[in-house]
Scaffold this motif. Sequence first.
Motif, PDB file in Angstrom:
ATOM      1  N   ASN A 206       0.808  -1.222   0.000  1.00  0.00           N
ATOM      2  CA  ASN A 206       0.000   0.000   0.000  1.00  0.00           C
ATOM      3  C   ASN A 206       0.845   1.278   0.000  1.00  0.00           C
ATOM      4  O   ASN A 206       0.302   2.372  -0.166  1.00  0.00           O
ATOM      5  CB  ASN A 206      -0.907   0.022   1.240  1.00  0.00           C
ATOM      6  N   PHE A 207       2.156   1.143   0.214  1.00  0.00           N
ATOM      7  CA  PHE A 207       3.011   2.324   0.356  1.00  0.00           C
ATOM      8  C   PHE A 207       2.933   3.249  -0.863  1.00  0.00           C
ATOM      9  O   PHE A 207       2.765   4.466  -0.728  1.00  0.00           O
ATOM     10  CB  PHE A 207       4.466   1.909   0.595  1.00  0.00           C
ATOM     11  N   GLU A 208       3.092   2.684  -2.041  1.00  0.00           N
ATOM     12  CA  GLU A 208       3.107   3.504  -3.258  1.00  0.00           C
ATOM     13  C   GLU A 208       1.789   4.257  -3.425  1.00  0.00           C
ATOM     14  O   GLU A 208       1.779   5.474  -3.695  1.00  0.00           O
ATOM     15  CB  GLU A 208       3.354   2.608  -4.470  1.00  0.00           C
ATOM     16  N   ARG A 209       0.689   3.553  -3.241  1.00  0.00           N
ATOM     17  CA  ARG A 209      -0.637   4.153  -3.405  1.00  0.00           C
ATOM     18  C   ARG A 209      -0.860   5.275  -2.395  1.00  0.00           C
ATOM     19  O   ARG A 209      -1.343   6.361  -2.743  1.00  0.00           O
ATOM     20  CB  ARG A 209      -1.703   3.074  -3.243  1.00  0.00           C
ATOM     21  N   ILE A 210      -0.498   5.020  -1.141  1.00  0.00           N
ATOM     22  CA  ILE A 210      -0.757   6.007  -0.094  1.00  0.00           C
ATOM     23  C   ILE A 210       0.163   7.210  -0.225  1.00  0.00           C
ATOM     24  O   ILE A 210      -0.262   8.356  -0.035  1.00  0.00           O
ATOM     25  CB  ILE A 210      -0.622   5.354   1.299  1.00  0.00           C
ATOM     26  N   CYS A 211       1.418   6.973  -0.582  1.00  0.00           N
ATOM     27  CA  CYS A 211       2.331   8.101  -0.781  1.00  0.00           C
ATOM     28  C   CYS A 211       1.839   9.005  -1.913  1.00  0.00           C
ATOM     29  O   CYS A 211       1.934  10.236  -1.836  1.00  0.00           O
ATOM     30  CB  CYS A 211       3.741   7.599  -1.076  1.00  0.00           C
ATOM     31  N   SER A 212       1.310   8.394  -2.961  1.00  0.00           N
ATOM     32  CA  SER A 212       0.758   9.156  -4.082  1.00  0.00           C
ATOM     33  C   SER A 212      -0.475   9.945  -3.640  1.00  0.00           C
ATOM     34  O   SER A 212      -0.641  11.115  -4.010  1.00  0.00           O
ATOM     35  CB  SER A 212       0.401   8.209  -5.219  1.00  0.00           C
ATOM     36  N   PHE A 213      -1.321   9.294  -2.832  1.00  0.00           N
ATOM     37  CA  PHE A 213      -2.543   9.940  -2.328  1.00  0.00           C
ATOM     38  C   PHE A 213      -2.194  11.149  -1.463  1.00  0.00           C
ATOM     39  O   PHE A 213      -2.734  12.247  -1.652  1.00  0.00           O
ATOM     40  CB  PHE A 213      -3.352   8.929  -1.517  1.00  0.00           C
ATOM     41  N   ILE A 214      -1.283  10.956  -0.528  1.00  0.00           N
ATOM     42  CA  ILE A 214      -0.889  12.053   0.361  1.00  0.00           C
ATOM     43  C   ILE A 214      -0.219  13.162  -0.442  1.00  0.00           C
ATOM     44  O   ILE A 214      -0.528  14.344  -0.282  1.00  0.00           O
ATOM     45  CB  ILE A 214       0.066  11.562   1.466  1.00  0.00           C
TER      46      ILE A 214
END
Length: 295
Positions: A206-214
């Motif tokens: 989930n790191f990539e998705r969440i970093c992009s979201f933030i």
Amino acid sequence: MAGITMCEPLKLYNLLNQCRCVSRLAEINYLCLIDARETRDYNTSHIITAKNVKMDSEGKFLLPVAVEVDSMQHMVVYDSNTSCLQEQGRAVECAEVLAKASLYPVHIVRGGFQRFSALYPFLRTEKIMYTITELENLKTYPVEVIAGLLYMGDQKQGTDSNILKDLKINAVISISLSDTLESIKWSQTILNIPVADSVESDLYSNFERICSFIGSHINMGSRVLIVSRQGRSRCSALTIAFLMHHLKYTLEESWKYMLKCKPTMRPNTGFLQQLSEWELHTMGTKVTDMSEPHF
């Protein structure tokens, strides 16, 4: 004699919002916050739990009564608007007196009451006296990780509409198996990541998705809050991952940064290993020695 340093309002905000079951402000030797302004200004409005400094007949600042300055973990002083140590204002004069008795550095809030209260108007008050019970039950806010942009807290804070309003939160990321936030309709964007706080859980994917979201939100100046049930393991792992991605920090640098924001943060060992793999992904190599005792 302890030293005197300037500190940003964010540091004081985070000191005021630490919690171990109850607010840490109830701990006798945790924080001594001194308002060095004139009494009339203090009585009009001051930062929550601050004590107004007293002066003797010669106009010299006195040590606060019933406060063990020499054993206080955090000594913080503010006046109206002092912004540097070269300004010989009331905050600097008061800090010099405190530093002679303190074992720890005395911090002066940069910009004083004017700047702090502009950033955190909800932490202003006219209340002067507190019982231990009142201190224990003070509302704590999510800690501020990146000034005015990124916050981290627990599930209760993530469902408190007053907190979301006070902090002007635009998006909430909930790392939880429940859909507590999804069932509440507010103006915030809600992203729920159903991951358990277990060493076997996969947070890495989930790191990539969440970093992009933030990143997409804070690049527009929007404020993001990351929460998990207790606000210690899952949300801190994700916040560390974002610091590594966004600020290009190593795992160790991100870890130490987060400890300053929230000393009780603690990703479980499974998440810590995943963060080590994330360091390899973001840095191209594993820089951090995971055998160091602070991990």
